[in-house]
Design an enzyme around this catalytic site. Structure first.
Site, PDB file in Angstrom:
ATOM      1  N   CYS A   1      -7.653   1.211  -0.829  1.00 48.85           N
ATOM      2  CA  CYS A   1      -7.105   0.485   0.313  1.00 48.85           C
ATOM      3  C   CYS A   1      -6.997  -0.979  -0.085  1.00 48.85           C
ATOM      4  O   CYS A   1      -8.022  -1.639  -0.300  1.00 48.85           O
ATOM      5  CB  CYS A   1      -8.002   0.644   1.538  1.00 48.85           C
ATOM      6  SG  CYS A   1      -7.494  -0.380   2.939  1.00 48.85           S
TER       7      CYS A   1
ATOM      8  N   ASN B   1     -22.876 -17.693  14.411  1.00 51.85           N
ATOM      9  CA  ASN B   1     -21.700 -18.082  13.630  1.00 51.85           C
ATOM     10  C   ASN B   1     -21.216 -19.498  13.949  1.00 51.85           C
ATOM     11  O   ASN B   1     -20.813 -20.240  13.052  1.00 51.85           O
ATOM     12  CB  ASN B   1     -20.572 -17.074  13.880  1.00 51.85           C
ATOM     13  CG  ASN B   1     -19.429 -17.210  12.900  1.00 51.85           C
ATOM     14  OD1 ASN B   1     -19.632 -17.140  11.693  1.00 51.85           O
ATOM     15  ND2 ASN B   1     -18.222 -17.410  13.410  1.00 51.85           N
TER      16      ASN B   1
ATOM     17  N   CYS C   1     -10.282 -12.901  20.434  1.00 49.61           N
ATOM     18  CA  CYS C   1      -9.747 -11.818  19.600  1.00 49.61           C
ATOM     19  C   CYS C   1      -8.668 -11.037  20.338  1.00 49.61           C
ATOM     20  O   CYS C   1      -8.201 -10.015  19.843  1.00 49.61           O
ATOM     21  CB  CYS C   1     -10.864 -10.894  19.128  1.00 49.61           C
ATOM     22  SG  CYS C   1     -11.804 -10.139  20.461  1.00 49.61           S
TER      23      CYS C   1
ATOM     24  N   ASP D   1     -16.894 -17.179  22.590  1.00 52.00           N
ATOM     25  CA  ASP D   1     -16.351 -16.255  21.590  1.00 52.00           C
ATOM     26  C   ASP D   1     -16.550 -14.831  22.104  1.00 52.00           C
ATOM     27  O   ASP D   1     -17.313 -14.049  21.539  1.00 52.00           O
ATOM     28  CB  ASP D   1     -17.057 -16.470  20.250  1.00 52.00           C
ATOM     29  CG  ASP D   1     -16.441 -15.646  19.129  1.00 52.00           C
ATOM     30  OD1 ASP D   1     -15.367 -15.052  19.340  1.00 52.00           O
ATOM     31  OD2 ASP D   1     -17.042 -15.576  18.042  1.00 52.00           O
TER      32      ASP D   1
ATOM     33  N   GLN E   1     -17.617 -11.008  11.466  1.00 52.69           N
ATOM     34  CA  GLN E   1     -16.177 -11.107  11.267  1.00 52.69           C
ATOM     35  C   GLN E   1     -15.789 -10.458   9.942  1.00 52.69           C
ATOM     36  O   GLN E   1     -16.434 -10.659   8.915  1.00 52.69           O
ATOM     37  CB  GLN E   1     -15.725 -12.561  11.285  1.00 52.69           C
ATOM     38  CG  GLN E   1     -15.765 -13.219  12.653  1.00 52.69           C
ATOM     39  CD  GLN E   1     -14.630 -12.759  13.564  1.00 52.69           C
ATOM     40  OE1 GLN E   1     -13.955 -11.771  13.294  1.00 52.69           O
ATOM     41  NE2 GLN E   1     -14.433 -13.476  14.657  1.00 52.69           N
TER      42      GLN E   1
ATOM     43  N   CYS F   1       0.843  -1.206   0.000  1.00 51.73           N
ATOM     44  CA  CYS F   1       0.000   0.000   0.000  1.00 51.73           C
ATOM     45  C   CYS F   1       0.873   1.249   0.000  1.00 51.73           C
ATOM     46  O   CYS F   1       1.803   1.370   0.803  1.00 51.73           O
ATOM     47  CB  CYS F   1      -0.909   0.004   1.225  1.00 51.73           C
ATOM     48  SG  CYS F   1      -1.949   1.479   1.357  1.00 51.73           S
TER      49      CYS F   1
END
Length: 483
Positions: free
Chosen positions: A189, A337, A427, A401, A298, A103
């Site tokens: 991006c 999920n 996470c 989760d 997600q 980038c």
């Protein structure tokens, strides 16, 4: 780069070898002259992706843009009592793992922090971060962590885009600069899905055309099954500009919604309300999960599917088709999920969320896909609520989760009320390590581990642990045999 959906508390930066960066009082010096430059040899990589070195006095220096084994000229931009912070001004001897960033905005835009490191080395680093954080808690992994990964570019299906109008009326649209609230103006991006990246330039032109561009707080983009949704954060309602947004959405083929008002914003669809959904596969089944723009989803669809596949594979012995009806308790279940794929394998799934609206969405998704999932609401940060859930559902498998803050209240309950199997999806590896320490102290054993590269080119990592409580599992087996 901030995502669309569940708000998760920001992570603190962490160092290596037990050194954790702490917020310091304003006894901070910003150095600009040659006295702030040092030649350093980089000894390691901190958890947040910065190089770690020691200066001639033995003081630790965290160096942005530096890689292990490199010799660099570094400019110190912040001095603290226990360590200094610096950035690379010149690479004297480069690492073999150094690559050209994909980038052109890298280094100024704060969305990515590892583009100068090869993708393979990024993923090795993330595995090492998980191993080290668990080791600090006295937890050893049974082997190398599995890697769940996909493409390094064009993967992100949701994003929040900042909007600023300066004193000269110039519109900036993009992500925050590193260590700043200033926006870096972006035309593209590479980590966004092409369908989202290609909208950045038209969106800036659209904001420039508005009568009241300063009333736009930010923009949210979400790609879901063949459609793109744009949500405008409109600080003040402006009828003429709403018409302009509708025309823009029609021209670009977008669904359009808006959060209207500053103090207590309300959501309103400005185009006909769509039936947003995403897809998951579970064995031979394709599941369709409905969602709303504010729901947590997600960001990386391919890696999320790999996580679901891994969960089903790891739990297959506990979800034996010979004895269907394994009781599964899925906490922080979101839109389903993991709940729905597990239910397709014959599990008896109870799914819990803190939000009543999310519980309704989850129940609707179960009904749409004709799978049996019991959805309920509970405060999962409350120890007593967690105790009651464990007592009333008596699960054989527990799936967690949680957000970045983790699930400490629940893990403390598992010390007294163990469940045979715990699948923890995290996470934040730091809170995972903290919570796993509670479980290991209660007799749990880590059986499997995986690192999910959900956000390539960033230091963020997601991880999975499968833990077994052998005594509880044996008791459960005995009860099943007796039955």
């Amino acid at each position: 780069m901030t995502g669309l959906g569940k708000r998760r508390p920001a992570r603190s930066r962490s160092g290596v070898s037990g050194l954790r960066e702490r917020r310091q009082p304003a006894s901070v010096e910003r150095s600009a002259g040659s006295e702030g430059r040092r030649e350093l040899v980089i000894q390691g990589l901190a958890h947040d992706g910065r190089g770690v070195a020691r200066d001639v006095d033995g003081k630790t220096v965290f160096v942005e843009g530096a890689l292990p084994g490199e010799r660099v000229q570094a400019s110190v931009h912040r001095r603290r009592k226990r360590f200094d912070e610096a950035h690379v001004s010149e690479v004297i001897a480069a690492s073999a793992s150094r690559v050209a960033p994909p980038c052109r905005h890298y280094g100024s835009c704060g969305g990515c922090d590892l583009q100068h490191l090869s993708l393979e080395a990024q993923r090795d680093h993330k595995r090492e971060v998980l191993r080290e954080l668990l080791a600090r808690q006295g937890i050893e992994l049974p082997g190398a962590s599995s890697l769940l990964a996909d493409a390094g570019e064009g993967y992100r299906r949701r994003a929040r885009i900042g909007v600023r109008v300066d004193s000269n009326g110039q519109v900036r649209l993009g992500f925050r600069a590193r260590h700043s609230h200033r926006l870096v103006d972006l035309d593209d991006c590479p980590v966004l899905l092409p369908a989202l990246s290609s909208l950045l330039r038209p969106l800036r032109e659209q904001v420039e055309s508005l009568e009241a561009p300063r009333h736009v707080g930010h923009l949210e983009l979400l790609a879901s099954d063949g459609a793109v949704t744009l949500v405008v954060r409109q600080l003040r309602e402006h009828v003429a500009d709403q018409r302009r947004w509708r025309a823009f959405a029609e021209a670009q083929g977008l669904h359009l919604g808006a959060w209207l008002g500053r103090e207590s914003p309300r959501f309103e669809w400005l185009t006909p309300p769509p039936a947003l959904h995403c897809r998951l596969t579970a064995g031979r089944r394709t599941l369709v999960l409905g969602l709303e723009p504010s729901d947590f989803l997600q960001a990386n669809e391919a890696v999320n599917q790999r996580m679901v596949d891994t969960a089903l594979s790891w739990l297959a012995p506990a979800l034996s088709p010979v004895a269907p009806g394994t009781r599964v308790l899925d906490l922080f279940a979101g839109i389903g999920n993991f709940s729905l794929p597990l239910a397709t394998q014959g599990a008896e799934v109870s799914a819990v969320e803190g939000s009543t609206a999310m519980v309704e969405r989850l129940a609707g998704n179960a009904a749409r896909n004709q799978v049996a999932v019991t959805a309920r609401q509970a405060d999962l940060n409350d120890a007593e609520a967690c105790r009651r859930l464990l007592a009333t559902t008596a699960p054989e498998v527990l799936v967690l989760d949680p957000p970045r803050s983790g699930a400490e209240a629940l893990c403390r309950q598992l010390v007294e009320h163990p469940v045979p199997w715990v699948l923890y999806i995290s996470c934040d590896p730091a809170t995972l390590a903290r919570d796993a320490a509670w479980l290991v102290s209660a007799g749990y054993v880590v059986r499997r581990s995986a690192v999910a590269d959900m956000f390539a080119h960033t230091s963020h990592l997601e991880s999975m642990l499968l833990l077994e409580h052998p005594d509880s599992a044996r008791r459960q087996q005995g009860a099943s045999t007796d039955g």
